[in-house]
Design a protein around this motif. Structure first.
Motif, short mmCIF file in Angstrom:
data_model
loop_
_atom_site.label_atom_id
_atom_site.label_comp_id
_atom_site.label_asym_id
_atom_site.label_seq_id
_atom_site.Cartn_x
_atom_site.Cartn_y
_atom_site.Cartn_z
N LEU A 1 8.55 -9.31 -9.42
CA LEU A 1 7.90 -8.10 -9.92
C LEU A 1 7.64 -7.13 -8.78
N GLY A 2 7.24 -7.67 -7.64
CA GLY A 2 7.03 -6.83 -6.47
C GLY A 2 8.32 -6.23 -5.96
N ALA A 3 9.39 -7.02 -5.96
CA ALA A 3 10.68 -6.50 -5.54
C ALA A 3 11.14 -5.37 -6.46
N ALA A 4 10.91 -5.54 -7.77
CA ALA A 4 11.29 -4.51 -8.73
C ALA A 4 10.49 -3.23 -8.49
N TRP A 5 9.19 -3.37 -8.22
CA TRP A 5 8.37 -2.18 -7.95
C TRP A 5 8.87 -1.46 -6.70
N LEU A 6 9.13 -2.22 -5.65
CA LEU A 6 9.58 -1.62 -4.39
C LEU A 6 10.93 -0.94 -4.56
N GLY A 7 11.87 -1.62 -5.19
CA GLY A 7 13.19 -1.04 -5.36
C GLY A 7 13.17 0.23 -6.20
N ALA A 8 12.47 0.19 -7.34
CA ALA A 8 12.40 1.36 -8.20
C ALA A 8 11.63 2.50 -7.54
N THR A 9 10.63 2.16 -6.73
CA THR A 9 9.86 3.19 -6.02
C THR A 9 10.73 3.89 -4.99
N VAL A 10 11.55 3.14 -4.28
CA VAL A 10 12.47 3.76 -3.31
C VAL A 10 13.43 4.69 -4.04
N VAL A 11 13.96 4.26 -5.19
CA VAL A 11 14.84 5.12 -5.98
C VAL A 11 14.10 6.40 -6.39
N ARG A 12 12.87 6.26 -6.84
CA ARG A 12 12.08 7.43 -7.26
C ARG A 12 11.90 8.41 -6.10
N ALA B 1 13.48 12.20 -5.53
CA ALA B 1 12.59 13.34 -5.29
C ALA B 1 12.95 14.11 -4.02
N GLY B 2 13.93 13.60 -3.25
CA GLY B 2 14.40 14.33 -2.08
C GLY B 2 14.07 13.70 -0.75
N ASP B 3 13.38 12.55 -0.73
CA ASP B 3 13.07 11.89 0.53
C ASP B 3 14.34 11.34 1.18
N ARG B 4 14.34 11.31 2.49
CA ARG B 4 15.40 10.60 3.21
C ARG B 4 15.18 9.10 3.06
N LEU B 5 16.24 8.33 3.25
CA LEU B 5 16.16 6.89 3.02
C LEU B 5 15.07 6.25 3.86
N HIS B 6 15.02 6.57 5.16
CA HIS B 6 14.02 5.96 6.03
C HIS B 6 12.61 6.30 5.55
N ASP B 7 12.39 7.55 5.18
CA ASP B 7 11.06 7.97 4.73
C ASP B 7 10.69 7.31 3.41
N ALA B 8 11.65 7.17 2.51
CA ALA B 8 11.39 6.52 1.23
C ALA B 8 11.01 5.06 1.42
N LEU B 9 11.71 4.38 2.30
CA LEU B 9 11.41 2.97 2.57
C LEU B 9 10.03 2.81 3.19
N GLU B 10 9.72 3.66 4.14
CA GLU B 10 8.42 3.58 4.81
C GLU B 10 7.29 3.89 3.85
N SER B 11 7.46 4.90 3.01
CA SER B 11 6.42 5.26 2.05
C SER B 11 6.21 4.14 1.04
N ALA B 12 7.30 3.54 0.55
CA ALA B 12 7.17 2.44 -0.40
C ALA B 12 6.43 1.27 0.23
N ARG B 13 6.75 0.98 1.49
CA ARG B 13 6.08 -0.14 2.18
C ARG B 13 4.60 0.14 2.36
N LEU B 14 4.26 1.36 2.76
CA LEU B 14 2.86 1.69 3.03
C LEU B 14 2.01 1.74 1.76
N HIS B 15 2.63 2.04 0.63
CA HIS B 15 1.89 2.17 -0.62
C HIS B 15 2.13 0.99 -1.56
#
Length: 339
Positions: A170-181, A185-199
């Motif tokens: 369930l956590g993996a699904a949240w993280l993966g879908a959040t990175v896609v979201r 929305a226009g984030d770069r890959l590195h920024d999307a991954l970091e934001s998903a991890r921090l939140h």
């Protein structure tokens, strides 16, 4: 006139076609035949029905004013199992079941590998929830079929994953879908991954065991098979997420998508890593970055491209109208009945 923007269309098509291409290339183990059809697996089939369920949930919300999207996605999975001929399913009262155009696509009715957690949950006839997940599996299908939920922010990806899976999946699904979201929305890959991890909140431990080591490995040892097999040793959702992120961050450019998918397919995890990498890179770069020669051979290219286009169209334009709004497309409801 449509309200859909070029950016919305590009990211949605990229996400869905990238996921399906990764699924098909992953199934080859990296040994892509020189000719012939690139076929979907059960992971790609279930992702298609996830998208259909999201569209139908939004249609239902427009007409009824209220809707719980996971329950509509659950019924979409039921349609998938029905056309597959899977036994022991709940009987449906609708004499025209299964409804909607997606259930008429021949390739989706063919058995393409197993999806034991989804099948078991459907045969138990009990829809899982976050409080009481629909099974004990932590397998990769919880992630791969849920990734497109990132294109529809009104739905909680954890609730969709919990229909059939539980635990760290369930956590993996949240993280993966959040990175896609975030990518959409226009984030770069590195920024999307970091934001998903921090939140990550409740899923911080999963993030630290998947996103964090994958990004670190890509920085120090990008694109090496030993690192890939270490990060993605099996068919768990956490492994697929780590392997997909490692691949995407090792080969982040538009010009290296082909190389990325071939590399991911060599993980030996059943193709799940390639599915995740395809979805992430497709969302980041759009459908135009995907190899055309492979796309032209992709078995479900037309159905999945249609689903991606229809998802953004439904969110922006609601063609079937609503409780107080006339329809702009008289056929939309028959294609996506709200339920």
């Amino acid at each position: 006139m449509t309200k859909v923007t070029a950016a919305q269309l590009a990211t949605a098509r990229g996400c869905v076609l990238g996921l399906m291409l990764g699924d098909a290339i992953g199934a080859t183990g990296g040994n892509v035949p020189a000719s012939g059809t690139l076929r979907a697996t059960s992971a790609g089939q279930l992702a298609c029905f996830t998208i259909e369920g999201i569209i139908r949930a939004d249609v239902r919300g427009s007409h009824k004013g209220i809707c719980y999207p996971p329950s509509v996605v659950w019924r979409s999975y039921h349609r998938w199992a029905t056309i597959q001929g899977i036994s022991g399913l709940e009987a449906m009262p609708d004499k025209n079941w299964p409804t909607g155009w997606l259930s008429t696509v021949p390739a989706l009715a063919e058995r393409r590998g197993s999806a034991p957690a989804a099948v078991a949950a459907l045969q138990r006839k009990t829809m899982g929830t976050i409080a009481k997940p629909g099974g004990t599996s932590t397998g990769a299908h919880a992630l791969t079929r849920t990734l497109p939920v990132g294109l529809y922010p009104s739905c909680n990806p954890v609730e969709v994953a919990a229909l059939t899976h539980s635990g760290e999946a369930l956590g993996a699904a949240w993280l993966g879908a959040t990175v896609v979201r975030l990518l959409a929305a226009g984030d770069r890959l590195h920024d999307a991954l970091e934001s998903a991890r921090l939140h990550a909140a409740n899923w911080r431990e999963v993030a630290e065991r998947s996103l964090a080591p994958a990004v670190a490995a890509a920085r120090s040892r990008p694109g090496t098979l030993p690192e890939l097999t270490r990060l993605a040793p099996d068919a768990r959702a956490v492994s697929a997420l780590a392997g997909g992120v490692y691949t995407a961050t090792s080969f982040p450019g538009r010009e290296t998508v082909r190389e990325a998918l071939l590399f991911a397919a060599s993980a030996g995890d059943g193709g799940h890593t390639a599915t995740v990498a395809g979805a992430l890179l497709g969302t980041a770069h759009g459908a135009d970055a995907l190899p055309v020669d492979w796309l032209s051979r992709l078995e479900l290219a037309w159905p999945t491209d249609t689903l991606a286009r229809d998802l953004v169209t439904q969110m922006a334009d609601s063609p079937s109208g609503g409780e107080y709004v006339e329809a702009t497309d008289p056929h939309w409801w028959s294609r996506y009945p709200g339920g």
